[in-house]
Design an enzyme around this catalytic site. Structure first.
Site, PDB file in Angstrom:
ATOM      1  N   ASP A  12     -56.605   4.260   9.502  1.00 38.04           N
ATOM      2  CA  ASP A  12     -56.170   5.636   9.739  1.00 38.04           C
ATOM      3  C   ASP A  12     -56.761   6.195  11.026  1.00 38.04           C
ATOM      4  O   ASP A  12     -57.596   5.553  11.670  1.00 38.04           O
ATOM      5  CB  ASP A  12     -56.515   6.526   8.529  1.00 38.04           C
ATOM      6  CG  ASP A  12     -57.982   6.439   8.122  1.00 38.04           C
ATOM      7  OD1 ASP A  12     -58.788   5.889   8.882  1.00 38.04           O
ATOM      8  OD2 ASP A  12     -58.318   6.933   7.031  1.00 38.04           O
ATOM      9  N   ASN A  55     -61.291  13.997  -2.480  1.00 40.46           N
ATOM     10  CA  ASN A  55     -60.116  14.385  -3.281  1.00 40.46           C
ATOM     11  C   ASN A  55     -59.356  13.154  -3.803  1.00 40.46           C
ATOM     12  O   ASN A  55     -58.233  13.275  -4.276  1.00 40.46           O
ATOM     13  CB  ASN A  55     -59.167  15.250  -2.431  1.00 40.46           C
ATOM     14  CG  ASN A  55     -58.642  14.488  -1.214  1.00 40.46           C
ATOM     15  OD1 ASN A  55     -59.039  13.356  -0.971  1.00 40.46           O
ATOM     16  ND2 ASN A  55     -57.759  15.123  -0.463  1.00 40.46           N
ATOM     17  N   HIS A  71     -58.414  10.560  -1.947  1.00 39.02           N
ATOM     18  CA  HIS A  71     -57.525   9.910  -0.983  1.00 39.02           C
ATOM     19  C   HIS A  71     -58.058   8.546  -0.568  1.00 39.02           C
ATOM     20  O   HIS A  71     -59.240   8.250  -0.661  1.00 39.02           O
ATOM     21  CB  HIS A  71     -57.218  10.808   0.218  1.00 39.02           C
ATOM     22  CG  HIS A  71     -58.315  10.973   1.226  1.00 39.02           C
ATOM     23  ND1 HIS A  71     -58.388  12.069   2.056  1.00 39.02           N
ATOM     24  CD2 HIS A  71     -59.370  10.190   1.564  1.00 39.02           C
ATOM     25  CE1 HIS A  71     -59.425  11.935   2.857  1.00 39.02           C
ATOM     26  NE2 HIS A  71     -60.037  10.815   2.578  1.00 39.02           N
ATOM     27  N   GLU A 104     -53.055  11.304   0.969  1.00 39.93           N
ATOM     28  CA  GLU A 104     -53.559  12.475   0.255  1.00 39.93           C
ATOM     29  C   GLU A 104     -52.883  12.588  -1.122  1.00 39.93           C
ATOM     30  O   GLU A 104     -51.821  11.978  -1.354  1.00 39.93           O
ATOM     31  CB  GLU A 104     -53.253  13.737   1.075  1.00 39.93           C
ATOM     32  CG  GLU A 104     -53.936  13.780   2.442  1.00 39.93           C
ATOM     33  CD  GLU A 104     -55.405  14.188   2.373  1.00 39.93           C
ATOM     34  OE1 GLU A 104     -56.110  13.767   1.452  1.00 39.93           O
ATOM     35  OE2 GLU A 104     -55.845  14.930   3.275  1.00 39.93           O
TER      36      GLU A 104
END
Ligand code: GLP
Length: 245
Positions: free
Chosen positions: A67, A136, A138, A143
């Site tokens: 990423d 969270n 991810h 996401e």
């Protein structure tokens, strides 16, 4: 899915490095996708140390990005590009030809995704991935809520990702979008290792491993992978109800 729990961060790093080195020993031209972030820093230090004593040859390994922050240039020390060069590629003397990363500054960011998809397909897919887990849930920048059949894509980052992400930067930085391999890449990789350490990750790790599998929790999707592993330290494992470290 295999779960391995280690006493502390150092032990975790040693064992993750061992797994990575084994992949390269068995397949010297393996295609690797390695996460950035705080979690793998100890692992990469171990890998560099092993390579220095001549145990493993990285000269044929191919690396692809997981990423990148959109709009952050490679020379910014908070970029994934900068991180990988600092912790891995420079100390391992990796030839630039062995590396294919996202350009977060690309004018046509959608095209950047298709170029990455094509590149990975040409390499014959990814052999081994080491990924962290966001607060969270991810993976990369997949996401919560992202469809699981996506390849590389651009994503609007969660508020939590935007604020947690500030820890990588020397000064406050606008982090609105990310570019990431998709969950489909993860599902197609031969082997995926999720790593986590510290008590701050314990709640999300427990959900990823024990809550119902859901696109709302991208890390949980990896439980459906044919060869996935969670390598975590005791602090990150402390809220697992079924497995006690
Ligand atoms: C970041 C990155 C991920 C990383 C994860 C965990 O936002 N996009 O690739 O693995 O979150 O990061 P850390 O290891 O710093 O907790």
């Amino acid at each position: 899915m295999k779960i391995s729990i280690f006493e502390d961060y150092d032990q975790l790093s040693i064992h993750v490095a061992e797994a990575l080195l084994k992949v390269v020993l068995e397949k010297p031209d393996a295609v690797l996708c390695l996460a950035t972030g705080e979690t793998p820093i100890g692992t990469y230090a171990q890998v560099v140390e092993q390579a220095r004593v001549g145990e493993v040859d990285f000269s044929k390994v191919r690396f692809v990005a997981l990423d990148e922050w959109v709009g952050v240039p490679p020379e910014n020390s908070g970029s994934c590009h900068f991180f990988l060069h600092k912790h891995l590629f420079e100390p391992l003397s990796i030839n630039p030809k062995q590396v294919y990363l996202f350009d977060g500054m690309a004018k046509n960011i959608e095209n950047e995704c298709r170029l990455m998809d094509d590149h990975i397909a040409k390499l014959g897919g990814i052999d081994f991935m080491i990924v962290g887990i966001g607060m969270n849930g991810h993976i990369g920048f997949n996401e919560p809520g992202i469809p699981e059949d996506r390849y590389a894509h651009v994503v609007d980052l969660d508020e939590m990702t935007q604020s947690v992400g500030q820890k990588y930067f020397e000064q406050e930085t606008i982090l609105k979008q990310g570019i990431t391999l998709g969950m489909q890449h993860l599902m197609e990789a031969k082997s995926v290792m999720v790593i986590a350490n510290g008590s701050k990750k314990s709640a999300i790790v427990a959900q990823a491993i024990e809550a119902p599998i859901s696109t709302q929790l991208p890390a949980s999707l990896l439980r459906k992978h044919r060869d996935s592993m969670f390598f975590i330290d005791a602090a990150a494992a402390s809220r697992l109800s079924k497995i006690k470290p």
